[in-house]
Design an enzyme around this catalytic site. Sequence first.
Site, PDB file in Angstrom:
ATOM      1  N   SER A 207       0.810  -1.226   0.000  1.00  0.00           N
ATOM      2  CA  SER A 207       0.000   0.000   0.000  1.00  0.00           C
ATOM      3  C   SER A 207       0.846   1.281   0.000  1.00  0.00           C
ATOM      4  CB  SER A 207      -0.901   0.001   1.242  1.00  0.00           C
ATOM      5  OG  SER A 207      -1.552   1.248   1.345  1.00  0.00           O
TER       6      SER A 207
ATOM      7  N   LYS B 242     -13.621  -4.401   4.212  1.00  0.00           N
ATOM      8  CA  LYS B 242     -14.505  -3.241   4.018  1.00  0.00           C
ATOM      9  C   LYS B 242     -15.952  -3.542   4.406  1.00  0.00           C
ATOM     10  CE  LYS B 242     -12.017  -0.781   0.388  1.00  0.00           C
ATOM     11  NZ  LYS B 242     -12.042  -0.267  -0.979  1.00  0.00           N
TER      12      LYS B 242
ATOM     13  N   ASN C 116     -14.301   2.221   4.036  1.00  0.00           N
ATOM     14  CA  ASN C 116     -12.837   2.162   3.881  1.00  0.00           C
ATOM     15  C   ASN C 116     -12.120   3.056   4.881  1.00  0.00           C
ATOM     16  OD1 ASN C 116     -13.238   4.723   2.763  1.00  0.00           O
ATOM     17  ND2 ASN C 116     -11.590   4.446   1.274  1.00  0.00           N
TER      18      ASN C 116
ATOM     19  N   ASP D 271     -13.866   6.148  -1.221  1.00  0.00           N
ATOM     20  CA  ASP D 271     -13.464   5.732  -2.579  1.00  0.00           C
ATOM     21  C   ASP D 271     -14.212   6.538  -3.643  1.00  0.00           C
ATOM     22  OD1 ASP D 271     -11.580   3.815  -1.862  1.00  0.00           O
ATOM     23  OD2 ASP D 271     -13.086   2.238  -1.674  1.00  0.00           O
TER      24      ASP D 271
ATOM     25  N   GLY E 102     -19.100  -1.815 -14.671  1.00  0.00           N
ATOM     26  CA  GLY E 102     -18.774  -2.550 -13.457  1.00  0.00           C
ATOM     27  C   GLY E 102     -19.785  -2.296 -12.358  1.00  0.00           C
ATOM     28  N   ALA E 103     -19.908  -3.286 -11.459  1.00  0.00           N
ATOM     29  CA  ALA E 103     -20.827  -3.156 -10.321  1.00  0.00           C
ATOM     30  C   ALA E 103     -20.248  -3.884  -9.109  1.00  0.00           C
ATOM     31  CB  ALA E 103     -22.195  -3.710 -10.685  1.00  0.00           C
TER      32      ALA E 103
HETATM   33  P1  NDP Z   1     -14.471  -6.300  -7.908  1.00  0.00           P
HETATM   34  O1  NDP Z   1     -13.969  -7.689  -8.075  1.00  0.00           O
HETATM   35  O2  NDP Z   1     -15.308  -5.974  -6.735  1.00  0.00           O
HETATM   36  O3  NDP Z   1     -15.289  -5.882  -9.239  1.00  0.00           O
HETATM   37  C1  NDP Z   1     -14.798  -6.174 -10.518  1.00  0.00           C
HETATM   38  C2  NDP Z   1     -15.821  -5.747 -11.568  1.00  0.00           C
HETATM   39  O4  NDP Z   1     -15.287  -6.076 -12.865  1.00  0.00           O
HETATM   40  C3  NDP Z   1     -17.148  -6.492 -11.463  1.00  0.00           C
HETATM   41  O5  NDP Z   1     -18.180  -5.682 -11.934  1.00  0.00           O
HETATM   42  C4  NDP Z   1     -16.922  -7.676 -12.413  1.00  0.00           C
HETATM   43  O6  NDP Z   1     -18.117  -8.259 -12.863  1.00  0.00           O
HETATM   44  C5  NDP Z   1     -16.192  -6.965 -13.540  1.00  0.00           C
HETATM   45  N1  NDP Z   1     -15.388  -7.866 -14.359  1.00  0.00           N
HETATM   46  C6  NDP Z   1     -14.209  -8.451 -14.005  1.00  0.00           C
HETATM   47  N2  NDP Z   1     -13.756  -9.209 -15.032  1.00  0.00           N
HETATM   48  C7  NDP Z   1     -14.645  -9.083 -16.036  1.00  0.00           C
HETATM   49  C8  NDP Z   1     -14.728  -9.600 -17.355  1.00  0.00           C
HETATM   50  N3  NDP Z   1     -13.770 -10.401 -17.849  1.00  0.00           N
HETATM   51  N4  NDP Z   1     -15.781  -9.263 -18.139  1.00  0.00           N
HETATM   52  C9  NDP Z   1     -16.742  -8.432 -17.654  1.00  0.00           C
HETATM   53  N5  NDP Z   1     -16.722  -7.909 -16.399  1.00  0.00           N
HETATM   54  C10 NDP Z   1     -15.690  -8.219 -15.602  1.00  0.00           C
HETATM   55  O7  NDP Z   1     -13.156  -5.385  -7.942  1.00  0.00           O
HETATM   56  P2  NDP Z   1     -12.977  -3.869  -7.435  1.00  0.00           P
HETATM   57  O8  NDP Z   1     -14.252  -3.143  -7.658  1.00  0.00           O
HETATM   58  O9  NDP Z   1     -12.408  -3.877  -6.083  1.00  0.00           O
HETATM   59  O10 NDP Z   1     -11.834  -3.348  -8.427  1.00  0.00           O
HETATM   60  C11 NDP Z   1     -12.073  -3.158  -9.825  1.00  0.00           C
HETATM   61  C12 NDP Z   1     -10.863  -2.457 -10.449  1.00  0.00           C
HETATM   62  O11 NDP Z   1     -10.717  -1.166  -9.879  1.00  0.00           O
HETATM   63  C13 NDP Z   1      -9.527  -3.173 -10.200  1.00  0.00           C
HETATM   64  O12 NDP Z   1      -8.770  -3.104 -11.392  1.00  0.00           O
HETATM   65  C14 NDP Z   1      -8.858  -2.352  -9.119  1.00  0.00           C
HETATM   66  O13 NDP Z   1      -7.449  -2.373  -9.201  1.00  0.00           O
HETATM   67  C15 NDP Z   1      -9.383  -0.946  -9.438  1.00  0.00           C
HETATM   68  N6  NDP Z   1      -9.450  -0.090  -8.244  1.00  0.00           N
HETATM   69  C16 NDP Z   1      -8.856   1.148  -8.299  1.00  0.00           C
HETATM   70  C17 NDP Z   1      -8.918   2.004  -7.223  1.00  0.00           C
HETATM   71  C18 NDP Z   1      -8.251   3.334  -7.287  1.00  0.00           C
HETATM   72  O14 NDP Z   1      -8.097   3.985  -6.237  1.00  0.00           O
HETATM   73  N7  NDP Z   1      -7.873   3.809  -8.450  1.00  0.00           N
HETATM   74  C19 NDP Z   1      -9.618   1.605  -5.968  1.00  0.00           C
HETATM   75  C20 NDP Z   1     -10.239   0.299  -6.030  1.00  0.00           C
HETATM   76  C21 NDP Z   1     -10.141  -0.509  -7.148  1.00  0.00           C
HETATM   77  P3  NDP Z   1     -18.694  -9.568 -12.093  1.00  0.00           P
HETATM   78  O15 NDP Z   1     -18.452  -9.340 -10.635  1.00  0.00           O
HETATM   79  O16 NDP Z   1     -20.137  -9.611 -12.419  1.00  0.00           O
HETATM   80  O17 NDP Z   1     -17.902 -10.726 -12.581  1.00  0.00           O
END
Ligand code: NDP
Length: 288
Positions: A22, A73, A94, A109, A133-134
């Site tokens: 981190s 979280k 968070n 966030d 995304g969700a």
């Molecule tokens: P989650 O696992 O909670 O969510 C991931 C999302 O991506 C879900 O909606 C998932 O859909 C979707 N997804 C993943 N793979 C696929 C695919 N191949 N096709 C379609 N949809 C896909 O992760 P987070 O929300 O924690 O993180 C998401 C991204 O955000 C990461 O890359 C992380 O590094 C980044 N991030 C950046 C932050 C920042 O401060 N800049 C803070 C937090 C995260 P489903 O669940 O339906 O499969």
Amino acid sequence: MAYQITGHTRLGCLLGTPVSHSISPMMHNEAFRILGLDCVYLCFDTKNADLKTMVQTLKEMNVYGFNLTMPDKERILPYLDELSPAARMIGAVNTVKNEDGRLIGHNTDGIGYMQSVKDTGYDATTGPMTLLGAGGAASSIAIQAALDGVPVLHIVNRRGRSWDNALRLADLINENTSCKADVTDMAKGVAVKACIKDSLLLTNATSIGMAPNTDASPVQDTSCFHPDLLVSDIIYNPRRTKLLLEAQDAGCRISNGMYMLLYQGAAAFQIWTGKEMPVEEIRQKFFQ
Ligand code: NDP
């Protein structure tokens, strides 16, 4: 870190697993040093910890507060005394502030993301937004965007693990804010293109395109990209995802996830200390 650790130095920390990568300790300790605050910030891996006991101990140690990363979280919720409105709607925390023994949960966030967009000069209240995304990060962004006055929010997700959460988010937003939210299946290409065409802001909050899968993009057909569109990816590794490179080629403005990281920390810092983080100095030192 404070110039000198004293008998009065207050502790704060990050809980979760893994935490050793981190950037938060660097960010907060440098901000404490610049402002001359007698505080420190450390990381504690909770892999083998009993969270309830850990939180009780932190309370007894009179910490000023702490951050949480995955998977804590949501696990933290039963141990808090109060939640901010956004944290309650998101269902995840968070940042926790210790107010004289009462633990108040916040979620910064979404605040961090909205500030990073504002930084580009874009006013999010001026037009529709498409959110890809969700999952965890997308939930915080969706709720904060709606609370901040985004008028229309198109949430796009595959019919996978987070589909039901996408529907829950849209319902919550429609019931509690003036934003009009809808949900589209990512597999429906024409419908997704219509959402993007209608929007002034496109946000990727999926993990598609994150290293090492840098040749992937969540948008297959970029013919819907238009010059008024700001394309933002919350991924920060790589700094320029395939989505951002293609958006740039199409003449769109782009923004990456680095500053979401910076501003979520700045918002937590303000909650704990009541003071503004010196973001310019922190940006130059750790976010170049
Ligand atoms: P989650 O696992 O909670 O969510 C991931 C999302 O991506 C879900 O909606 C998932 O859909 C979707 N997804 C993943 N793979 C696929 C695919 N191949 N096709 C379609 N949809 C896909 O992760 P987070 O929300 O924690 O993180 C998401 C991204 O955000 C990461 O890359 C992380 O590094 C980044 N991030 C950046 C932050 C920042 O401060 N800049 C803070 C937090 C995260 P489903 O669940 O339906 O499969």
